[in-house]
Each structure stands twice: as C-alpha cells, then as structure tokens.
Scaffold this motif. Structure first.
Motif, PDB file in Angstrom:
ATOM      1  N   UNK A  85       0.960  -1.300  -0.310  1.00  0.00           N
ATOM      2  CA  UNK A  85      -0.366  -0.270   0.096  1.00  0.00           C
ATOM      3  C   UNK A  85       0.470   1.249   0.128  1.00  0.00           C
ATOM      4  N   UNK A  86       2.011   1.364   0.254  1.00  0.00           N
ATOM      5  CA  UNK A  86       2.870   2.423   0.183  1.00  0.00           C
ATOM      6  C   UNK A  86       3.844   2.681  -1.088  1.00  0.00           C
ATOM      7  N   UNK A  87       3.406   2.002  -1.967  1.00  0.00           N
ATOM      8  CA  UNK A  87       3.737   2.161  -3.548  1.00  0.00           C
ATOM      9  C   UNK A  87       2.688   2.804  -4.085  1.00  0.00           C
ATOM     10  N   UNK A  88       3.073   3.648  -4.552  1.00  0.00           N
ATOM     11  CA  UNK A  88       1.617   4.167  -5.676  1.00  0.00           C
ATOM     12  C   UNK A  88       2.286   4.870  -7.050  1.00  0.00           C
ATOM     13  N   UNK A  89       1.176   4.717  -8.082  1.00  0.00           N
ATOM     14  CA  UNK A  89       1.080   4.533  -9.063  1.00  0.00           C
ATOM     15  C   UNK A  89       2.618   6.139  -9.270  1.00  0.00           C
ATOM     16  N   UNK A  90       3.378   5.830 -10.444  1.00  0.00           N
ATOM     17  CA  UNK A  90       4.477   6.385  -9.928  1.00  0.00           C
ATOM     18  C   UNK A  90       4.345   7.547 -11.974  1.00  0.00           C
ATOM     19  N   UNK A  91       3.727   8.343 -11.950  1.00  0.00           N
ATOM     20  CA  UNK A  91       3.336   9.536 -13.261  1.00  0.00           C
ATOM     21  C   UNK A  91       4.851   9.612 -14.165  1.00  0.00           C
ATOM     22  N   UNK A 111       4.769 -11.559  -7.500  1.00  0.00           N
ATOM     23  CA  UNK A 111       5.927  -9.817  -6.519  1.00  0.00           C
ATOM     24  C   UNK A 111       6.116  -8.901  -7.869  1.00  0.00           C
ATOM     25  N   UNK A 112       7.134  -9.830  -8.932  1.00  0.00           N
ATOM     26  CA  UNK A 112       6.689  -8.389 -10.121  1.00  0.00           C
ATOM     27  C   UNK A 112       5.769  -7.747 -10.091  1.00  0.00           C
ATOM     28  N   UNK A 113       5.015  -8.754 -10.875  1.00  0.00           N
ATOM     29  CA  UNK A 113       3.571  -7.728 -11.331  1.00  0.00           C
ATOM     30  C   UNK A 113       2.985  -7.057 -10.081  1.00  0.00           C
ATOM     31  N   UNK A 114       2.784  -7.549  -8.958  1.00  0.00           N
ATOM     32  CA  UNK A 114       1.978  -7.056  -7.888  1.00  0.00           C
ATOM     33  C   UNK A 114       2.485  -5.628  -8.002  1.00  0.00           C
ATOM     34  N   UNK A 115       4.703  -5.132  -8.292  1.00  0.00           N
ATOM     35  CA  UNK A 115       4.600  -4.141  -7.948  1.00  0.00           C
ATOM     36  C   UNK A 115       4.709  -2.761  -9.141  1.00  0.00           C
ATOM     37  N   UNK A 116       4.499  -4.054  -9.948  1.00  0.00           N
ATOM     38  CA  UNK A 116       4.828  -3.199 -11.637  1.00  0.00           C
ATOM     39  C   UNK A 116       3.188  -2.442 -11.430  1.00  0.00           C
ATOM     40  N   UNK A 117       2.454  -3.588 -11.186  1.00  0.00           N
ATOM     41  CA  UNK A 117       1.068  -3.119 -11.035  1.00  0.00           C
ATOM     42  C   UNK A 117       0.619  -1.647 -10.311  1.00  0.00           C
ATOM     43  N   UNK A 118       1.467  -1.832  -9.137  1.00  0.00           N
ATOM     44  CA  UNK A 118       1.486  -0.673  -8.115  1.00  0.00           C
ATOM     45  C   UNK A 118       1.574   1.247  -8.842  1.00  0.00           C
ATOM     46  N   UNK A 119       3.360   0.368  -8.818  1.00  0.00           N
ATOM     47  CA  UNK A 119       3.758   1.546  -9.557  1.00  0.00           C
ATOM     48  C   UNK A 119       2.761   1.733 -11.063  1.00  0.00           C
ATOM     49  N   UNK A 120       2.029   1.505 -11.696  1.00  0.00           N
ATOM     50  CA  UNK A 120       1.375   1.989 -12.751  1.00  0.00           C
ATOM     51  C   UNK A 120       1.859   2.071 -13.669  1.00  0.00           C
ATOM     52  N   UNK A 121       3.155   0.818 -13.819  1.00  0.00           N
ATOM     53  CA  UNK A 121       4.216   1.041 -15.564  1.00  0.00           C
ATOM     54  C   UNK A 121       4.510  -0.753 -16.093  1.00  0.00           C
ATOM     55  N   UNK A 122       3.279  -1.469 -15.364  1.00  0.00           N
ATOM     56  CA  UNK A 122       3.748  -2.952 -15.846  1.00  0.00           C
ATOM     57  C   UNK A 122       3.312  -2.709 -17.411  1.00  0.00           C
ATOM     58  N   UNK A 123       2.817  -2.312 -18.027  1.00  0.00           N
ATOM     59  CA  UNK A 123       2.152  -2.085 -19.616  1.00  0.00           C
ATOM     60  C   UNK A 123       3.625  -1.491 -20.492  1.00  0.00           C
ATOM     61  N   UNK A 124       5.176  -1.088 -20.148  1.00  0.00           N
ATOM     62  CA  UNK A 124       6.265  -0.660 -20.484  1.00  0.00           C
ATOM     63  C   UNK A 124       7.231  -2.010 -20.943  1.00  0.00           C
ATOM     64  N   UNK A 125       6.555  -3.032 -19.961  1.00  0.00           N
ATOM     65  CA  UNK A 125       7.677  -3.890 -19.712  1.00  0.00           C
ATOM     66  C   UNK A 125       6.822  -5.616 -20.800  1.00  0.00           C
ATOM     67  N   UNK A 126       7.737  -5.763 -21.679  1.00  0.00           N
ATOM     68  CA  UNK A 126       7.574  -7.033 -22.409  1.00  0.00           C
ATOM     69  C   UNK A 126       7.902  -8.512 -22.176  1.00  0.00           C
ATOM     70  N   UNK A 127       8.648  -8.525 -20.181  1.00  0.00           N
ATOM     71  CA  UNK A 127       9.028  -9.652 -19.886  1.00  0.00           C
ATOM     72  C   UNK A 127       9.489  -9.702 -18.754  1.00  0.00           C
TER      73      UNK A 127
END
Length: 243
Positions: A96-102, A125-141
């Motif tokens: 919860x301490x992780x927020x979307x990083x615009x 774990x990586x997917x959860x972190x990337x989702x919280x940061x709002x950047x998962x769509x940039x990574x292809x693997x």
C-alpha cells in the motif's frame, strides 16, 4: 564510471535495443521500506523452518545471502528447503505504500527499446509491484528467480539464461540495478550498466571498479535526462513519436 549528467555519457544509450531493469529498490526508492517487510518475513520463516530463535535465523539468513546471492539458495543447498512456499510467504507483503509513479511512467514511455525485468524475486511479486507503480504495460517480459532455476544474481549462469530466453545481444543492452555487485557480470558480458545508487550497505558492495558505466542517484531524473537527449537528437521514442 561515467559522469552523471554528461551528454557524452548518454550518447551510447540512444542506440540500445534492450533495457533490463531490476525491480526492488530500483524502480522505487529503498526508503519506502518494502524490503524490510520481506526481511522480517524471511527471518520468521527460517526460524520456524529450522526450529531456531530469530536472532540465529537472522545471522544464518545474512550469511547465506552474502555467500550465495540469496538466502534461499543457501537454504536449498544446506537444508533442502522447498523454494515455492518460502517465496510465496516472503513476498506476501503490504504494497500500500507504493503509489502510481506518473513521472517514471512518462520516462519509460519516452525510452526507446524493449524493456525487461530481471529480479531475484518472483514473477507474481514483480507483477504486483509493477501494477502498483502503474508501469507494467511498458515491460515485455519478466525473468525471475524461478526462470533462473533459483540461481540468483550475481551468478553468471542467471545472466546467460536471461540472454538466451529473450535473445539479447549484450552489446546492445543496458542493465539498471541498485546492487552494484550485480552489475559486474553484466559488464563482463558487454552490457552497459547503470547503478541506482542508494545508502544501502548491500547496494554499495562492489561499487568500486570500471563495471559501473553510469550512476543514477534518482532513477526518474536520470531517465528523464536520457530521454531528453534522445528526443532532442530527433530519435523516435518508444511509441514511435517525438514529443
């Protein structure tokens, strides 16, 4: 080690086809304290698994970490620990301490080249972190500890497995990582390296030497500087446009 903020130091990055990012304490500041949660869960799990007090478990945990790159590898080698329950428990933390990083999202969007995650943690774990940061769509693997057959960074075999799985040309790749020691194999293989410098003792281990090519005290600022150079040069951004 290249000087920070020098356009000459960024020039080689304009041509790189693949960007390889570590996850924890790299894509978000270590001061958030997520690893502290994992550290505490790891200590409790080891104490219960081996029937020892938490002080002894902590000492063993750190000894294995320094010897093998992860505490898990030592526990597997010496105590035949099943890695799956351990990894699931250790990474069951509060994000919860992780927020979307615009700002980070915008910098990654401007960054040309394929982007991958290379982590000693799990894909979940990586997917959860990337989702919280709002950047998962940039990574292809995502290349995690399971894909590496539980051989952690900085074990050279893990880097070879990453390269083979994703067809990476190391001479055309950049690796971004907060633990300086993990950049040595990358540099030996021909990658350009970026150390996300923190005050962490573990992060600073192995920071002396010419295997560190660039230093970022703030990843977001550093990426913004790189992409500013890229855009100014007229090179297409990742989405095919020049803003």
């Amino acid at each position: 080690m290249q000087s920070v903020g020098s356009e000459d130091a960024y020039a080689q990055l304009r041509r790189c086809a693949t960007w390889i990012f570590d996850l924890d304490n790299t894509l978000y500041p270590c001061t958030i304290g997520l690893f502290r949660q994992m550290d505490e869960r790891m200590r409790a799990y080891i104490a219960a698994f081996l029937g020892m007090d938490e002080a002894a478990a902590f000492a063993l945990q750190k000894d294995y970490f320094h010897t093998y790159g992860t505490s898990l590898r030592g526990l597997m080698n010496h105590h035949q620990m099943d890695p799956a329950p351990f990894l699931a428990d250790v990474h069951d933390i509060d994000l919860s301490l992780l927020e979307a990083d615009v700002v980070l999202e915008q910098a990654l969007r401007q960054l040309s080249g394929r982007k991958l995650i290379f982590t000693n943690a799990t894909t979940r774990h990586a997917e959860r972190v990337l989702d919280r940061l709002g950047i998962g769509h940039h990574f292809t693997g995502i290349f995690d500890i399971v894909a590496a057959d539980y051989r952690p960074k900085p074990t050279l075999a893990a880097y070879h497995a990453l390269i083979d799985q994703f067809g990476i040309d190391p001479r055309d790749a950049v690796m971004v990582e907060d633990m300086a020691l993990n950049l040595r194999p990358a540099a030996e293989l021909g990658m350009t390296t970026v150390w996300v410098r923190t005050l962490s003792e573990h992060g600073q281990m192995g920071s002396d030497g010419d295997h560190i090519h660039h230093v970022a005290d703030d990843l977001r600022d550093w990426l913004q500087a790189v992409t500013a150079v890229t855009v100014a040069s007229g090179q297409d951004t990742a989405d095919g446009s020049v803003d």
